[in-house]
Structure formats: structure tokens, C-alpha cells
Design an enzyme around this catalytic site. Structure first.
Site, PDB file in Angstrom:
ATOM      1  NE  ARG A   5      -2.598  -1.424   3.330  1.00 16.95           N
ATOM      2  CZ  ARG A   5      -2.562  -2.685   3.770  1.00 16.95           C
ATOM      3  NH1 ARG A   5      -3.046  -3.659   3.032  1.00 16.95           N
ATOM      4  NH2 ARG A   5      -2.045  -2.970   4.939  1.00 16.95           N
ATOM      5  CD  GLU A  49      -0.272  -7.420  17.905  1.00 16.48           C
ATOM      6  OE1 GLU A  49      -0.624  -7.052  16.769  1.00 16.48           O
ATOM      7  OE2 GLU A  49      -1.005  -7.421  18.905  1.00 16.48           O
TER       8      GLU A  49
END
Ligand code: AMP
Length: 170
Positions: A58, A95
Site C-alpha cells: 500500500r 506482533e
């Protein structure tokens, strides 16, 4: 321009507990796209930026618009195995697990002043890795710009010292 109205929150995507910031409504608006290219370029238009480095995928959408406004070149920082030439590789923590990014070894030199662009700053691992790759090529990373910053995740601290700016903060 009220960019927030173009961002769609998608709960539990791509996994439970994550609220995904869907930018596809924003991409659908040519006014929003044009506004973002100029708004991300504006603070650095007199900073001698020679290249905009953007992060797959993106980041590419916004980075190329910013590069055109600044009159700078574009450097893709990609997921592993996508770039065809000799690459440098960086690893970063996500994460859960880790990620890898690559840049062409000859994409930037010590003469380059780089503006790093991505769609969203979350924990900062991705952008910190991209900044490190640009510096390893010898370039100066002038700043890192994002459309969205999830400020509550403290990502900008990971970019130690690199000025960070974002158009929308949550
Ligand atoms: P981070 O390394 O944690 O800063 O993650 C940043 C990268 O992951 C960016 O390239 C984003 O496109 C993507 N990302 C992370 N969190 C989200 C989210 N909540 N919504 C959309 N994209 C995200």
C-alpha cells in the site's frame, strides 16, 4: 479535507483483535488521492529529497504520487524474493513472528536524501526496518510520512530520531 470519512474500520481482520484500517474507499476517490500526494509532499518540498522509498504494497500507491509531486525518484522496498537484482535484506519483529523486507543494493547512494512513505504506522517495526535498509545503502533518511498513524501503539519511537508525520491519527 476530511480523510477520516474515507477510512473504513474492519474489526477482526486479518485476525481476531485487529481493527483493520481499510483504505480502499479512499483510493476510490481521485480528490482524496490527489490531496494525499500533496499533503505528504508539502512539508518536505524544499528539503532536497532525491528519492521517495515506499513499502510494499500500500505504500507504493501513495509513494509514487508523492515522488511525482516532489520531482523525486521512487524506490520500492519489497517483501522477500520479489526484487530481481542484488538485494539487501532486513528482518523485523511483528506482533506475532517476524517479517523481512528487501531493497536493491544499488537503489540508493550516499548522495540520496530519502523520504520514506507507507500507508500506516502501527508498531513501527516495518518502517524502522525500511529506514535501516535505506541507511545501509548510504542514504540519509530525512523523514517518514504516513497517511495513518495508530499513535497509541507508539511506533514513532522505533524510528529513533527520524522525524515522523501523519495525516490522520488514531
Ligand atoms: P507496523 O510494523 O506494526 O508499524 O505495521 C505497519 C504495516 O502493517 C503497514 O505496512 C500497514 O499497512 C500494516 N498494518 C498494521 N496494522 C494495520 C491496521 N490496523 N490496519 C491496516 N494496516 C495495518
Amino acid at each position: 479535507m476530511d480523510l477520516r470519512s474515507y477510512i473504513r474500520d474492519v474489526p477482526d481482520f486479518p485476525k481476531p483483535g485487529i481493527v483493520f484500517k481499510d483504505i480502499t474507499p479512499l483510493l476510490r476517490s481521485h480528490e482524496a488521492l490527489d490531496y494525499i500526494s500533496h499533503a505528504l509532499a508539502e512539508p518536505y518540498k524544499d528539503s532536497g529529497i532525491t528519492a521517495v522509498a515506499a513499502i510494499e504494497s500500500r505504500g507504493f500507491i501513495f509513494g509514487s504520487g508523492v515522488a511525482r509531486v516532489l520531482g523525486a525518484g521512487f524506490v520500492p522496498i519489497r517483501k522477500p524474493g520479489k526484487l530481481p537484482w542484488k538485494t539487501r535484506r532486513g528482518e523485523y519483529t511483528l506482533e506475532y513472528g517476524s517479517g523481512i523486507l528487501e531493497i536493491h543494493d544499488d537503489a540508493l547512494t550516499a548522495d540520496d536524501r530519502v523520504l520514506l512513505i507507507d500507508d500506516l504506522l502501527a508498531t513501527g517495526g516495518t518502517a524502522a526496518c525500511a529506514a535501516m535498509l535505506a541507511r545501509e545503502c548510504g542514504a540519509t533518511v530525512v523523514a517518514a510520512g504516513f497517511v495513518i498513524e495508530l499513535a497509541f501503539l507508539g511506533g514513532r519511537e522505533k524510528l529513533d530520531g527520524t522525524p515522523v508525520y501523519a495525516l490522520i491519527e488514531y
